[in-house]
Design a protein around this motif. Structure first.
Motif, mmCIF file in Angstrom:
data_model
loop_
_atom_site.group_PDB
_atom_site.id
_atom_site.type_symbol
_atom_site.label_atom_id
_atom_site.label_comp_id
_atom_site.label_asym_id
_atom_site.label_seq_id
_atom_site.Cartn_x
_atom_site.Cartn_y
_atom_site.Cartn_z
ATOM 1 N N LEU A 9 0.827 -1.204 0.000
ATOM 2 C CA LEU A 9 0.000 0.000 0.000
ATOM 3 C C LEU A 9 0.865 1.259 0.000
ATOM 4 N N LEU A 10 1.983 1.222 0.736
ATOM 5 C CA LEU A 10 2.893 2.363 0.746
ATOM 6 C C LEU A 10 3.482 2.588 -0.647
ATOM 7 N N GLU A 11 3.849 1.515 -1.315
ATOM 8 C CA GLU A 11 4.370 1.612 -2.684
ATOM 9 C C GLU A 11 3.302 2.196 -3.612
ATOM 10 N N LYS A 12 2.059 1.765 -3.421
ATOM 11 C CA LYS A 12 0.970 2.244 -4.272
ATOM 12 C C LYS A 12 0.695 3.722 -4.026
ATOM 13 N N SER A 13 0.755 4.148 -2.758
ATOM 14 C CA SER A 13 0.510 5.559 -2.462
ATOM 15 C C SER A 13 1.606 6.434 -3.068
ATOM 16 N N ASN A 14 2.847 5.948 -3.068
ATOM 17 C CA ASN A 14 3.933 6.692 -3.715
ATOM 18 C C ASN A 14 3.720 6.756 -5.228
ATOM 19 N N GLU A 15 3.184 5.705 -5.800
ATOM 20 C CA GLU A 15 2.885 5.690 -7.231
ATOM 21 C C GLU A 15 1.802 6.723 -7.552
ATOM 22 N N ILE A 16 0.814 6.831 -6.672
ATOM 23 C CA ILE A 16 -0.242 7.832 -6.870
ATOM 24 C C ILE A 16 0.343 9.241 -6.822
ATOM 25 N N ILE A 17 1.219 9.491 -5.843
ATOM 26 C CA ILE A 17 1.831 10.819 -5.702
ATOM 27 C C ILE A 17 2.687 11.140 -6.918
ATOM 28 N N ASN A 18 3.393 10.148 -7.455
ATOM 29 C CA ASN A 18 4.193 10.378 -8.654
ATOM 30 C C ASN A 18 3.314 10.690 -9.860
ATOM 31 N N THR A 19 2.099 10.154 -9.847
ATOM 32 C CA THR A 19 1.161 10.441 -10.933
ATOM 33 C C THR A 19 0.572 11.831 -10.800
ATOM 34 N N ASP A 20 0.320 12.252 -9.554
ATOM 35 C CA ASP A 20 -0.262 13.580 -9.308
ATOM 36 C C ASP A 20 0.291 14.108 -7.994
ATOM 37 N N ILE A 21 1.331 14.927 -8.083
ATOM 38 C CA ILE A 21 2.009 15.403 -6.867
ATOM 39 C C ILE A 21 1.148 16.367 -6.062
ATOM 40 N N ASN A 22 0.058 16.853 -6.651
ATOM 41 C CA ASN A 22 -0.818 17.791 -5.938
ATOM 42 C C ASN A 22 -2.151 17.168 -5.556
ATOM 43 N N ASN A 23 -2.166 15.848 -5.422
ATOM 44 C CA ASN A 23 -3.401 15.151 -5.077
ATOM 45 C C ASN A 23 -3.466 14.940 -3.566
ATOM 46 N N ALA A 24 -4.333 15.700 -2.906
ATOM 47 C CA ALA A 24 -4.425 15.636 -1.443
ATOM 48 C C ALA A 24 -4.805 14.237 -0.960
ATOM 49 N N LYS A 25 -5.672 13.560 -1.702
ATOM 50 C CA LYS A 25 -6.103 12.228 -1.294
ATOM 51 C C LYS A 25 -4.932 11.245 -1.288
ATOM 52 N N ALA A 26 -3.969 11.445 -2.206
ATOM 53 C CA ALA A 26 -2.805 10.562 -2.253
ATOM 54 C C ALA A 26 -1.993 10.667 -0.965
ATOM 55 N N TYR A 27 -1.818 11.892 -0.465
ATOM 56 C CA TYR A 27 -1.080 12.076 0.788
ATOM 57 C C TYR A 27 -1.890 11.552 1.975
ATOM 58 N N PHE A 28 -3.221 11.656 1.879
ATOM 59 C CA PHE A 28 -4.083 11.094 2.917
ATOM 60 C C PHE A 28 -3.886 9.581 2.999
ATOM 61 N N VAL A 29 -3.884 8.920 1.852
ATOM 62 C CA VAL A 29 -3.693 7.464 1.808
ATOM 63 C C VAL A 29 -2.308 7.094 2.344
ATOM 64 N N LYS A 30 -1.289 7.856 1.944
ATOM 65 C CA LYS A 30 0.056 7.552 2.422
ATOM 66 C C LYS A 30 0.155 7.766 3.934
ATOM 67 N N GLY A 31 -0.466 8.835 4.426
ATOM 68 C CA GLY A 31 -0.472 9.078 5.869
ATOM 69 C C GLY A 31 -1.149 7.956 6.625
ATOM 70 N N LEU A 32 -2.266 7.488 6.098
ATOM 71 C CA LEU A 32 -2.983 6.371 6.714
ATOM 72 C C LEU A 32 -2.111 5.119 6.745
ATOM 73 N N THR A 33 -1.397 4.883 5.650
ATOM 74 C CA THR A 33 -0.512 3.717 5.554
ATOM 75 C C THR A 33 0.627 3.802 6.558
ATOM 76 N N LEU A 34 1.252 4.970 6.655
ATOM 77 C CA LEU A 34 2.374 5.154 7.575
ATOM 78 C C LEU A 34 1.935 4.969 9.019
ATOM 79 N N ARG A 35 0.731 5.452 9.333
ATOM 80 C CA ARG A 35 0.240 5.273 10.705
ATOM 81 C C ARG A 35 0.034 3.794 11.013
ATOM 82 N N LYS A 36 -0.534 3.072 10.051
ATOM 83 C CA LYS A 36 -0.744 1.634 10.257
ATOM 84 C C LYS A 36 0.589 0.906 10.469
ATOM 85 N N SER A 37 1.660 1.486 9.895
ATOM 86 C CA SER A 37 2.986 0.886 10.023
ATOM 87 C C SER A 37 3.751 1.428 11.225
#
Length: 482
Positions: free
Chosen positions: A328-356
Motif C-alpha cells: 500500500l505504501l508503494e501504491k501511495s507513492n505511485e499515486i503521488i508520482n502520478t499527481d504530486i498535488n493530489n491531497a487524497k494521495a497524501y491522505f492514503v500515504k499518511g494512513l498507511t504510515l500510521r498503520k505501520s
C-alpha cells in the motif's frame, strides 16, 4: 450570454437565482430595477452583468433579473427550504452553476457562561460546468500539478540531470504562454525528436537556430513575442526552442477529437497521435478564453490521469482491506508520482504510515494534504488520532475541532474529541461529545462504549453498564477502536 462580449471584453460575473418570495428576507438590493429584465433579453442582461463581481450579484428568479445586490441574514439561511443557484460566468463560452450552502464556525467560546460566538459564511457547491455548450461535472482549472505530473510521467526516462530545474523552466514557459491573449500551442518533446520533427515540419513552420530559453527577467517578454503569431512553439524538455509558428498536422481517426472545439485543439490531437511521437510528446493548447489542455497520445492528459488515478485508488483500497501495508505504501507513492498535488494521495500515504507505526512521517503527509486541500476534514480527524496516540491531547482536540468546523455532522470527530478530553480527565465534557455523536448516529457503537468508560470514571456505574449493554446489543463482538 456567455458568448457575448461587451465593449470588447469577455464576461466575468455572477447571477444569483432564488424565488422572489425570499428576496425581502435574504437579499440586500443596492439597485432595484423598476422594470425587471426578462432573461430572453440577453443583451440587456449581458450589459448589466458588468455591474456585478465576486460578492455583488445580479439577482433574479427563473424568469427575470430584478437588480443588483448581496445576501443578508445569513445566520437564518437554512431555516427554511430554500433553493439558491449561482451562475458564475468564467469567460467567453464558459460558465458554471452552483448551489449555495451555509457554513458555521465557532469564533469564540465561553464555557463558563455556556455561550458561543459563531461565524456564518456562504459557500458555493459546484454542480455543473459548461464550456462551448458542453456540460461537464468537473471544473476546468489549469493546474501546474497536471503539467508537472505529465512531464514526469511521460519523460521520466529522459529528464535525467537537473530535472527540477528543467521542470521549473517548462512551468514558467507555459505560465507565460497561457497569458497570450490570442491563445497559442506549445509542443514539448525530447531533444532528439525535436531535431527530427522540425526538419519534417520545415515547410510549415519558421525554423530558428536552436535557442536555449533561460529563467530570467526576459523570459516573459520572449514567450509573449514568439507565441504572438499563428502556429505552435516547438521546444524540448531542456527548454530549447527549435521552431516557431509551427502548423501541426497528423493522422485523423474516428476515436479522437472534439467537434465542439476549434482547429488548434484538434490539430494538436492529430499531431500527438503520430507514431514517432507516441509517449514522447505532450502538447499544451491555450485557447483564446484561457482554457488550457494538456494533450498526450490523442487524449486530454487530465482525463487520462483521472482514469489512472481511479484505478490506483481502487487498488489501494483492496490493499488496505487486506492489511498489505508495504504494498500500500508503494501504491501511495505511485499515486503521488502520478499527481504530486493530489491531497487524497497524501491522505492514503499518511494512513498507511500510521498503520505501520511511522507516526511522525504520517503527520508530515497529513500536513501536506491539508496544505493542498485546507477543507479536508478527514485529514484533520486522522491527524488528531495520531496526536492522541502520542499523548498530545490538546493538539488533537484542535484537529478534531477543525474537522467538526468543516463538517458539523462528523460523528467520528466528536467521538475522538471525547476520547482526547477523557484522556485529560475532562469526563463530563467528553460525555457531551459522545452524546453528540450518538445524536448524529444512534447506532454508533464507539460512542456508547466510550461514554460508559467516562461514566465509570465519574463513579456512575449503573449508567455506565447501560451504555455497555447498548454497545453489546449493537455489536455483540465489539472491540473498541477510534
Amino acid at each position: 450570454m456567455s458568448t457575448l462580449t461587451y465593449e470588447g471584453s469577455n464576461v466575468s460575473a455572477k447571477i444569483v437565482l432564488l424565488k422572489e418570495e425570499f428576496f425581502s428576507k435574504y437579499i440586500r438590493f443596492y439597485i432595484k430595477l423598476k422594470d425587471p429584465i426578462n432573461f430572453e433579453e440577453y443583451r440587456k442582461v449581458r450589459k448589466l452583468l458588468e455591474t456585478s463581481d465576486k460578492t455583488t450579484y445580479l439577482i433574479g428568479d427563473n424568469e427575470r433579473i430584478y437588480g443588483l445586490g448581496s445576501f443578508k441574514n445569513i445566520s437564518e439561511f437554512e431555516t427554511e427550504n430554500i433553493d439558491v443557484f449561482v451562475i458564475d460566468f468564467i469567460g467567453r463560452f464558459e460558465y458554471k452553476i452552483s448551489t449555495l450552502t451555509r457554513n458555521i464556525s465557532t469564533v469564540k467560546e465561553d464555557t463558563n457562561k455556556n455561550t458561543e460566538l459563531k461565524s456564518y459564511k456562504l459557500k458555493e457547491c459546484n454542480l455543473v460546468n459548461v464550456r462551448y455548450g458542453k456540460p461537464n461535472l468537473k471544473e476546468h482549472i489549469y493546474s501546474e500539478g497536471d503539467l508537472v505530473g505529465a512531464i514526469k510521467s511521460i519523460f521520466k526516462n529522459d529528464l535525467k540531470d537537473n530535472s527540477d530545474e528543467k521542470i521549473e523552466l517548462l512551468k514558467n514557459i507555459i505560465n507565460y504562454a497561457k497569458d497570450q491573449k490570442h491563445g497559442t500551442t506549445v509542443v514539448i518533446t525530447t531533444p532528439e525528436k525535436a531535431k527530427k520533427e522540425v526538419v519534417n515540419l520545415e515547410k510549415q513552420s519558421m525554423r530558428i537556430e536552436e535557442k536555449k530559453l533561460e529563467n530570467n527577467e526576459y523570459l516573459s517578454n520572449i514567450i509573449n513575442r514568439i507565441t504572438n503569431i499563428d502556429g505552435a512553439l516547438y521546444i524540448d524538455i531542456n527548454g530549447t526552442c527549435h521552431s516557431i509558428g509551427v502548423i501541426l498536422d497528423g493522422e485523423a481517426d474516428s476515436m479522437h477529437g472534439d467537434s465542439s472545439r476549434g482547429a488548434r485543439f484538434n490539430s494538436a490531437i492529430k499531431y500527438s497521435l503520430k507514431k514517432d511521437l507516441i509517449d514522447k510528446c505532450i502538447i499544451v493548447v491555450i485557447s483564446e478564453d484561457g482554457m488550457v489542455n494538456i494533450i498526450h497520445n490523442g487524449e486530454d492528459y487530465k482525463e487520462e490521469k483521472t482514469l489512472n488515478l481511479n484505478k490506483l485508488f481502487n487498488e489501494s483500497k483492496r490493499l488496505l482491506d487486506n492489511n498489505e501495508y508495504t504494498k500500500l505504501l508503494e501504491k501511495s507513492n505511485e499515486i503521488i508520482n502520478t499527481d504530486i498535488n493530489n491531497a487524497k494521495a497524501y491522505f492514503v500515504k499518511g494512513l498507511t504510515l500510521r498503520k505501520s507505526g511511522q507516526n511522525e512521517e504520517a503527520i508530515e503527509c497529513y500536513n501536506k494534504a491539508i496544505e493542498l486541500k485546507p477543507d479536508y476534514a478527514e485529514v484533520y480527524n486522522n491527524k488528531g488520532n495520531i496526536l492522541q496516540d502520542l499523548g498530545q491531547n490538546e493538539e488533537a482536540i484542535e484537529c478534531y475541532d477543525k474537522a467538526i468546523e468543516l463538517n458539523p455532522d462528523y460523528v467520528k470527530a466528536y467521538n475522538n474529541k471525547g476520547s482526547a478530553l477523557q484522556n485529560l480527565g475532562q469526563n463530563e465534557e467528553a460525555i457531551e461529545c459522545y452524546d453528540k455523536a450518538k445524536e448524529l448516529s444512534p447506532d454508533y457503537v464507539n460512542a456508547y462504549y466510550n461514554k460508559g468508560t467516562a461514566l465509570m470514571n465519574l463513579g456512575q456505574d449503573e449508567e455506565a453498564i447501560g451504555c455497555y449493554d447498548k454497545a453489546i446489543e449493537l455489536s455483540p463482538d465489539y472491540v473498541n477502536a477510534y
